[in-house]
Scaffold this motif. Structure first.
Motif, short mmCIF file in Angstrom:
data_model
loop_
_atom_site.label_atom_id
_atom_site.label_comp_id
_atom_site.label_asym_id
_atom_site.label_seq_id
_atom_site.Cartn_x
_atom_site.Cartn_y
_atom_site.Cartn_z
N SER A 83 62.03 32.72 -33.89
CA SER A 83 63.11 33.26 -34.71
C SER A 83 63.02 34.90 -35.12
CB SER A 83 63.43 32.45 -36.03
OG SER A 83 62.22 32.21 -36.81
N ASP A 84 61.75 35.09 -35.59
CA ASP A 84 61.59 36.64 -35.75
C ASP A 84 61.74 37.61 -34.83
OD1 ASP A 84 60.67 38.77 -37.03
OD2 ASP A 84 58.59 38.38 -36.77
N ALA A 85 61.18 37.00 -33.50
CA ALA A 85 61.31 37.97 -32.41
C ALA A 85 62.94 37.97 -31.75
CB ALA A 85 60.55 37.44 -31.19
N LEU A 86 63.38 36.81 -31.48
CA LEU A 86 64.73 36.85 -31.32
C LEU A 86 65.79 37.29 -32.24
CD1 LEU A 86 65.21 33.24 -29.97
CD2 LEU A 86 64.67 35.11 -28.53
N SER A 87 65.47 37.39 -33.42
CA SER A 87 66.42 38.06 -34.51
C SER A 87 66.49 39.62 -34.56
CB SER A 87 66.20 37.70 -35.93
OG SER A 87 64.90 38.21 -36.21
N SER A 88 65.15 40.08 -33.98
CA SER A 88 64.98 41.57 -33.93
C SER A 88 66.02 42.21 -33.11
CB SER A 88 63.61 41.95 -33.60
OG SER A 88 63.41 41.41 -32.19
N VAL A 89 66.76 41.63 -32.16
CA VAL A 89 67.81 42.30 -31.33
C VAL A 89 68.97 42.68 -32.17
CG1 VAL A 89 67.33 40.73 -29.26
CG2 VAL A 89 68.95 40.05 -30.94
N ALA A 128 67.65 42.31 -43.81
CA ALA A 128 68.36 42.41 -42.75
C ALA A 128 69.82 41.34 -42.66
CB ALA A 128 67.45 42.46 -41.41
N GLY A 129 69.20 40.30 -43.01
CA GLY A 129 70.46 39.16 -43.05
C GLY A 129 71.43 39.64 -44.19
N THR A 130 70.88 40.22 -45.30
CA THR A 130 71.67 40.78 -46.28
C THR A 130 72.68 41.71 -45.87
OG1 THR A 130 70.21 40.05 -48.00
CG2 THR A 130 71.97 41.25 -48.71
N ASP A 131 72.04 42.64 -44.96
CA ASP A 131 72.81 43.83 -44.44
C ASP A 131 74.03 43.14 -43.69
OD1 ASP A 131 71.44 45.65 -45.69
OD2 ASP A 131 70.04 45.97 -43.92
N ALA A 132 73.66 42.21 -42.74
CA ALA A 132 74.80 41.49 -41.97
C ALA A 132 75.94 41.07 -42.75
CB ALA A 132 74.13 40.50 -41.10
N ILE A 133 75.68 40.22 -43.79
CA ILE A 133 76.73 39.96 -44.77
C ILE A 133 77.39 41.12 -45.27
CG2 ILE A 133 77.18 38.49 -46.72
CD1 ILE A 133 74.75 36.65 -46.25
N THR A 134 76.71 41.86 -45.93
CA THR A 134 77.34 43.03 -46.59
C THR A 134 78.17 44.07 -45.60
OG1 THR A 134 75.67 44.22 -46.77
CG2 THR A 134 76.02 42.99 -48.56
N SER A 135 78.00 43.98 -44.21
CA SER A 135 78.62 44.67 -43.41
C SER A 135 79.98 44.02 -43.15
CB SER A 135 78.13 44.39 -41.88
OG SER A 135 76.83 45.27 -41.99
N ALA A 136 79.96 42.36 -43.13
CA ALA A 136 81.39 41.80 -43.02
C ALA A 136 82.18 41.65 -44.43
CB ALA A 136 80.91 40.47 -42.56
N TYR A 156 69.54 28.30 -32.08
CA TYR A 156 70.37 28.36 -30.95
C TYR A 156 71.68 28.83 -30.71
CZ TYR A 156 66.13 25.92 -29.15
OH TYR A 156 64.71 25.73 -28.60
N LEU A 157 72.28 28.59 -31.73
CA LEU A 157 73.74 28.94 -32.06
C LEU A 157 73.67 30.52 -31.94
CD1 LEU A 157 75.71 26.83 -34.83
CD2 LEU A 157 76.21 26.93 -32.37
N PHE A 158 72.94 31.04 -32.38
CA PHE A 158 72.67 32.60 -32.27
C PHE A 158 72.48 32.99 -30.99
CE2 PHE A 158 69.66 36.43 -32.22
CZ PHE A 158 70.64 37.58 -32.74
N VAL A 159 71.57 32.53 -30.16
CA VAL A 159 71.09 32.73 -28.94
C VAL A 159 72.54 32.72 -28.14
CG1 VAL A 159 70.02 32.23 -26.98
CG2 VAL A 159 68.83 32.24 -29.06
N VAL A 160 73.10 31.62 -28.21
CA VAL A 160 74.44 31.20 -27.44
C VAL A 160 75.44 32.31 -28.04
CG1 VAL A 160 76.52 29.68 -27.31
CG2 VAL A 160 74.01 28.70 -27.21
N VAL A 179 72.49 34.56 -40.67
CA VAL A 179 71.82 33.46 -40.65
C VAL A 179 70.37 33.37 -39.92
CG1 VAL A 179 71.65 30.94 -40.13
CG2 VAL A 179 73.55 31.95 -41.16
N ILE A 180 70.66 34.04 -38.89
CA ILE A 180 69.27 34.00 -37.98
C ILE A 180 68.42 35.02 -38.59
CG2 ILE A 180 70.36 35.86 -36.13
CD1 ILE A 180 67.80 33.02 -35.79
N LEU A 181 68.90 36.21 -39.20
CA LEU A 181 67.94 37.08 -39.62
C LEU A 181 67.27 36.62 -41.05
CD1 LEU A 181 70.55 40.17 -39.48
CD2 LEU A 181 68.40 40.06 -38.32
N PHE A 182 67.96 35.86 -41.48
CA PHE A 182 67.32 35.02 -42.83
C PHE A 182 66.11 34.15 -42.10
CE2 PHE A 182 71.56 35.62 -45.12
CZ PHE A 182 70.85 36.93 -45.82
N LEU A 183 66.64 33.28 -41.24
CA LEU A 183 65.58 32.56 -40.59
C LEU A 183 64.41 33.02 -39.85
CD1 LEU A 183 68.15 29.58 -39.53
CD2 LEU A 183 67.03 29.75 -41.63
N ALA A 184 64.70 34.31 -39.48
CA ALA A 184 63.40 34.90 -38.77
C ALA A 184 62.15 35.05 -39.65
CB ALA A 184 63.88 36.50 -38.63
#
Length: 605
Positions: free
Chosen positions: A35-41, A128-136, A175-179, A307-312
């Protein structure tokens, strides 16, 4: 009440023989450890562009060759760590490899860097997850620290419930994030191919006058932040189902493939759409908006990215406790990190990680950009030391085909060493703290180790000569009055020996006379010694009396101070009473080489 809340949050205690059921399958392990590596994208491409736009919009085409270099490094790391998994199937990754081949100090540096990096992983992921939420939802910008800390608390509780349960919780959103990223890439490529994207982007090869090698190296090192978390699988091999090393290797290869495809796709789309960094909208947010508009799919991608940034952070929650366990086993961290909790996880490591990362987020005010360089340096130091350790391992053992393995690790070591030096040179203003903090961490490891060795030396006995010393017993019972607590204590003291003396410390003659009269009327069969205290201190005259008793009887008797203490039914009732017995016990335990015991008397109302 506390026990009920604990059961509600964490679940029922598990038996030790249920540990095998807590092992991870490849599907769950990919979600937890990748989750850490995948979220870094979600921020890797953005970190490259942040550096490049300093030279102007025309320079963003450099993101493509830089991304290609990052992918090459990813391939090298995946192959290198695959070899590490089979060479050291007990786990521990860089710490074990470096310690075994390069010496204990180097191993501590590699392991210490990883422990610090895992703390930073949780902090960066939450920020980073918080940044994604505050972007929206820009209105939430002022509450970013609170959101990040709340998520860390939630993840800590989830991980305290056990490895399998936390993996089940995390697998679906990962897996939802990957999809969703694959859907975004496919839709984005299709839109570009059909002429739907009309951004005026600089052509590949366009001349940019103020682009320097220093700038390109800085952008490359920033992009390498997308590779953090790659080592987690090799650290957590014991968490896999058997055959652990084979399952770990397959999981590592799958993680590398997925990460490579997603990073490539996001970087290409960012270039084709002419995306530039924005403080209020991440690169992924801008790509999603350009592809789907600000509709349902956009908000879904933003939500699942958050969510994935949090779960990373869960990668760190899986790897940190296991690595801390290995340090504790080698006596470089407190033994508390070796204790398994109710759900068979290393609970103390999980809690420690959560607390420190929350403090870090608060200290940095949730600023992800401030944390990422330090975070990346923390992982590239172990990368380099691990590769160097594997080179020494192959050279020493020389198994069949060792030359090819040696070559892979040599390329990996030289590459990661170069990246580490680039990070230090180009981002020194952001990473200088590592040069202060890591030596402090190393010093703490050595002090802990010295304490454990020193303690073991002092506690060790010689079975041939060291035998129990049989003595008599003298029991001193400090009393504050004639009460049931005192009755209870004296009854217990007399069951041990007839050599019992009660001691009363008085402040004025009137209360001393009352006490002597009450004691004489009660007549418990124990002599009362009255000590007069001119300065209203209980401890000073009591200690002097104990010194006298010790001087007279130490050669023939063990001296025991038996302290009466009544225990209130409710915690708040204890605040209403003087805790003199606690102070006496604490002082005597630290100052005197005598036996100090407490006889509790429980109040029922």
């Amino acid at each position: 009440m506390v026990s009920k809340v604990k059961r509600l949050l964490i679940g029922r205690p598990m038996k030790s023989n249920e540990l095998d059921h807590e092992k991870l399958s490849k599907v769950k392990a990919l979600a937890v450890l990748s989750s850490d590596a995948l979220s870094s994208v979600a921020y890797g491409t953005e970190q490259i562009l942040i550096v490049l736009v300093a030279a102007g919009f025309t320079a963003i085409w450099y993101s493509l060759p830089i991304a290609l270099a990052v992918l090459g490094l990813l391939a090298i790391l995946i192959l290198s760590y695959r070899q590490t998994i089979f060479a050291y199937p007990q786990g521990g990754g860089a710490y074990i490899v470096a310690k075994s081949n390069l010496g204990v100090p180097t191993g501590l540096l590699a392991g210490g860097s990883l422990l610090v990096d895992y703390i930073l992983t949780v902090a960066v992921s939450a920020s980073a997850g918080t940044d994604a939420i505050t972007s929206a939802f820009p209105s939430l910008h002022n509450h970013s620290v609170f959101i990040a800390v709340a998520v860390i608390l939630l993840l800590t509780i989830v991980n305290l419930r056990g490895v399998t349960e936390s993996a089940s919780f995390i697998a679906i959103p990962v897996y939802l994030f990957v999809v969703s990223i694959f859907v975004l890439i496919i839709a984005g490529v299709f839109k570009y191919a059909t002429g739907g994207a009309h951004a005026n982007v600089p052509e590949i090869g366009s001349a940019v006058s103020n682009v320097s090698l220093f700038l390109l190296l800085k952008a490359f090192s920033s992009g390498c932040s997308a590779l953090t978390g790659v080592e987690a699988v090799s650290n957590a091999i014991p968490n896999f189902k058997a055959p652990a090393e084979k399952n770990a290797a397959k999981t590592l290869m799958m993680m590398g493939l997925i990460l490579g495809i997603m990073f490539t796709g996001i970087t290409l789309l960012a270039y084709w759409y002419g995306i530039t960094p924005d403080e209020k909208a991440t690169v992924v947010s801008q790509i999603a908006e350009s592809t789907f508009g600000r509709g349902g799919l956009y908000f879904f991608i933003q939500g699942i990215t958050a969510v994935i940034l949090f779960l990373a952070a869960n990668t760190a929650y899986s790897a940190f406790p296991l690595l801390a366990f290995m340090f504790a086993k080698d006596k470089y961290l407190p033994h508390a990190f070796m204790v398994r909790g109710d759900r068979l996880g290393f609970s103390n490591g999980i809690i420690f990680l959560g607390v420190l990362s929350a403090l870090l987020v608060t200290a940095f005010h949730g600023n992800t950009e401030s944390l990422i360089p330090l975070y990346a340096v923390g992982v590239f130091i172990p990368f380099t030391l691990s590769q160097l350790g594997m080179m020494v391992h192959w050279y020493k053992t020389k198994p069949k085909g060792w030359q090819n393995k040696f070559a892979v690790n040599t390329v990996g070591m030289l590459t990661t060493l170069t990246i580490t030096l680039i990070f230090i040179i180009t981002k020194f203003s952001s990473v200088w703290m590592a040069f202060i903090f890591l030596p402090i961490v190393m010093f703490v490891f050595h002090r802990i180790h010295h304490h454990y060795l020193n303690t073991a030396d002092q506690l060790r006995i010689c079975p041939a000569t060291d035998k129990p010393c049989i003595k008599g017993s003298t029991v001193v019972v400090p009393v504050a009055g004639v009460t049931r607590a005192v009755l209870h204590s004296i009854s217990y003291a007399k069951s041990l020996t007839d050599n019992v003396v009660a001691v009363y410390v008085g402040f004025d003659e009137e209360e001393i006379n009352k006490m002597e009269q009450k004691w004489e009327e009660w007549n418990p069969g124990v002599r009362l010694i009255v000590l007069r205290s001119r300065y209203r201190s209980i401890l000073r005259p009591l200690v002097k009396f104990i010194d006298t008793v010790e001087w007279k009887t130490a050669s023939t008797d063990h001296i025991t101070v038996l302290i009466p203490q009544f225990i209130t039914k409710h915690w708040w009732q204890a605040v209403l009473h003087n805790q003199t017995s606690l102070f006496i016990r604490s002082y005597l335990m630290n100052q005197k080489d005598i036996v100090v015991a407490t006889v509790p008397y429980h109040l029922h109302k």
